[in-house]
Design an enzyme around this catalytic site. Structure first.
Site, short mmCIF file in Angstrom:
data_model
loop_
_atom_site.label_atom_id
_atom_site.label_comp_id
_atom_site.label_asym_id
_atom_site.label_seq_id
_atom_site.Cartn_x
_atom_site.Cartn_y
_atom_site.Cartn_z
N ASP A 13 41.31 36.94 35.90
CA ASP A 13 42.65 37.20 36.43
C ASP A 13 43.67 36.14 36.02
O ASP A 13 44.60 35.85 36.77
CB ASP A 13 42.62 37.31 37.97
N LYS A 16 45.70 37.49 31.20
CA LYS A 16 45.42 37.70 29.77
C LYS A 16 46.27 38.82 29.19
O LYS A 16 46.67 38.79 28.03
CB LYS A 16 43.93 38.04 29.56
N GLY A 40 40.41 44.30 35.27
CA GLY A 40 41.58 45.10 35.62
C GLY A 40 42.81 44.46 35.05
O GLY A 40 42.96 43.24 35.13
N HIS A 41 43.65 45.25 34.42
CA HIS A 41 44.92 44.68 34.02
C HIS A 41 46.03 45.65 34.36
O HIS A 41 45.85 46.86 34.35
CB HIS A 41 44.96 44.25 32.55
N GLN A 220 37.21 39.14 32.32
CA GLN A 220 36.74 38.07 33.22
C GLN A 220 37.14 36.71 32.65
O GLN A 220 38.18 36.62 32.02
CB GLN A 220 35.22 38.16 33.44
P1 IMP Z 1 30.55 41.99 38.66
O1 IMP Z 1 31.13 41.64 37.34
O2 IMP Z 1 31.15 43.21 39.28
O3 IMP Z 1 29.05 42.02 38.65
O4 IMP Z 1 30.93 40.81 39.69
C1 IMP Z 1 30.39 39.49 39.56
C2 IMP Z 1 31.43 38.44 39.96
O5 IMP Z 1 32.46 38.41 38.96
C3 IMP Z 1 32.14 38.71 41.28
O6 IMP Z 1 32.43 37.45 41.88
C4 IMP Z 1 33.44 39.37 40.86
O7 IMP Z 1 34.46 39.20 41.82
C5 IMP Z 1 33.73 38.62 39.58
N1 IMP Z 1 34.54 39.40 38.63
C6 IMP Z 1 34.12 40.41 37.83
N2 IMP Z 1 35.13 40.86 37.07
C7 IMP Z 1 36.21 40.13 37.38
C8 IMP Z 1 37.55 40.12 36.89
O8 IMP Z 1 37.94 40.87 36.01
N3 IMP Z 1 38.37 39.19 37.48
C9 IMP Z 1 37.94 38.32 38.42
N4 IMP Z 1 36.70 38.29 38.90
C10 IMP Z 1 35.83 39.20 38.38
#
Ligand code: IMP
Length: 444
Positions: A13, A16, A40-41, A220
């Site tokens: 977040d 990007k 998510g963007h 991420q």
């Molecule tokens: P997962 O990717 O859904 O398995 O989540 C694993 C961890 O990564 C969790 O703490 C999520 O909140 C974090 N996470 C996954 N994708 C994002 C993102 O795009 N932005 C921020 N945190 C993320």
């Protein structure tokens, strides 16, 4: 022409999308190489705000081809929703025309979402990302190129269903997958994406040979990297530079620039240690959350907030080798009396400047701060006019008030990375580029 990479340098977040938006017009291909719809963007399109999760941010540049690359896990139903929303806004159907799904990407199925819903530890996004990658690593997953083979083999379908149901049972999820539902789900994917599923590695490689420019879009952030992040509170993929080309199906020698994106402060969603974390109930932490609108794009969860952590940023640089840093949301810090930057940790009485390997150890780290003067809060218009002046007079960071520029120079000094652009508001124009740097439109 080469490939450039945009990566989150924190816990995701970082903003990007805006950097990608600025680079996409010069690129003929925008490629996602890992992750899935956990990302998510937000795209602002006229008066409408569009939230995208899998379609690369380069979608707004109509001449840009879009690839959901080999290293991704893709939820075809969420993709359908994104494509329908895109169509209702633009009347464009990019799938099969300029948007392609890699044959080698893994399919996220309802089973993966159900399994992920049992997570009680990591605080995942619940989108099935970890379970889909787990199947891939166990070599039992279904990639897009495998779908037709699976559909035509009822024994395979039934064995897959038995395995899935056993696993759901083992984590206490009561829903069940039937062979019929699995088969019809897979058939739906083939019917919905007939010309879209391709050998995208070959397509990108051939574009490079034709001298086209590729933009590799990270999702991420560095601290969520499965190997290098704050394990186990990480996502399930390699979010870093080393995977950008691999997950796209090309070799690393093509890369010219690798941009790390960092907020001027830090946010994190989900569980896990966060040494420079602040309280969301009052003070600068609440200020960052409110002024920065810090809510997750995918889940809507409030983001945790904290001061900029140079230990995390320098660690991210160690394994990503950023050629330039983009600092976002500096405007959000306006109005705070003082601004802190975490420059090291007190770890059980010892001063350290690296991330310990276990989350328990990271949780014991107490931040060591340096403190700088704050600067006044400015309106969006005032920041935009500062950015306009920087461009029109060709003065770069000299357009910033001293106390604002001081923070940028400090980040540059402490990280040892050239800060090539600074975001000072959500508007596309609210960015101040370093003179002569890759984001300086005058140097084109
Ligand atoms: P997962 O990717 O859904 O398995 O989540 C694993 C961890 O990564 C969790 O703490 C999520 O909140 C974090 N996470 C996954 N994708 C994002 C993102 O795009 N932005 C921020 N945190 C993320």
């Amino acid at each position: 022409m080469p490939a450039n990479i945009v990566l989150g340098a924190q816990w995701g977040d970082e903003g990007k999308g805006k950097a990608i938006d600025q680079l996409a017009p010069d690129s003929t291909w925008a490629v996602r190489f890992q992750g899935g719809n956990n990302a998510g963007h937000t795209i602002v399109f006229g008066d409408t705000t569009l939230k995208l999760h899998q379609i690369p941010s380069g979608v707004t540049s109509m001449d840009c081809n879009l690839v959901l690359g080999d290293g991704m896990v893709i939820d075809p139903w969420v993709l359908e929703e994104e494509l329908e929303r895109w169509f209702s806004l633009t009347e464009e159907r990019p799938e099969g025309n300029r948007l392609f799904i890699s044959e080698r990407a893994s399919v996220i199925l309802p089973f993966h979402r159900l399994y992920d819903s049992a997570d009680k530890i990591v605080g995942t996004t619940g989108r099935g990302i970890g379970p889909a990658y787990r199947d891939r690593i166990e070599r039992v997953g279904i990639r897009f190129c495998d779908i037709s083979g699976v559909i035509s083999d009822m024994d395979k379908i039934s064995n897959i269903t038995i395995r899935m149901n056993k696993q759901l049972d083992s984590v206490g999820v009561s829903e069940r997958i039937t062979p019929e539902s699995l088969k019809s789900d897979l058939q739906w994917i083939l019917d919905r994406y007939p010309n879209t599923i391709r050998h995208t590695g070959l397509m990108i490689d051939s574009a490079l040979q034709n001298g086209e420019q590729i933009l590799l879009e990270g999702a991420q952030g560095a601290m969520l990297d499965i190997d290098q992040g704050t394990y186990p509170f990480v996502t399930s993929s390699v979010t870093s530079r080393a995977n950008a080309t691999h997950g796209a199906g090309i070799h690393p020698g093509h890369v010219e620039q690798c941009f790390g994106i960092t907020k001027a402060y830090t946010t994190r969603v989900g569980n896990g240690p966060f040494p420079s974390e602040l309280s969301l109930n009052g003070g600068p932490g609440q200020h960052m959350a409110e002024v920065g609108h810090e809510y997750g794009t995918t889940t809507g969860r409030p983001r945790r907030t904290g001061w900029l952590d140079m230990v995390a940023l320098c660690d991210a640089h160690r394994f990503n080798g950023y050629t330039g840093l983009v600092v976002t949301k500096l405007d959000v810090l306006g109005g705070l009396d003082e601004i802190k930057i975490c420059v090291g940790y007190d770890f059980d009485g010892e001063v350290i400047k690296y991330f310990p390997s276990t989350s328990d150890e990271v949780a014991r780290c107490k931040p060591i701060y340096e403190t700088h003067d704050g600067f006044p809060s400015l309106s969006d218009e005032e920041w935009i006019s500062m950015a306009d002046r920087s461009r029109s007079e060709g003065i770069g960071y000299a357009a910033m008030p001293d106390k604002v520029r001081h923070i940028v120079e400090r980040i540059e000094f402490l990280s040892g990375i050239s800060v090539v652009s600074v975001g000072v508001g959500p508007d596309r124009k609210a960015s101040i580029a370093k003179i002569g740097g890759p984001f300086d439109v005058r140097s084109e």
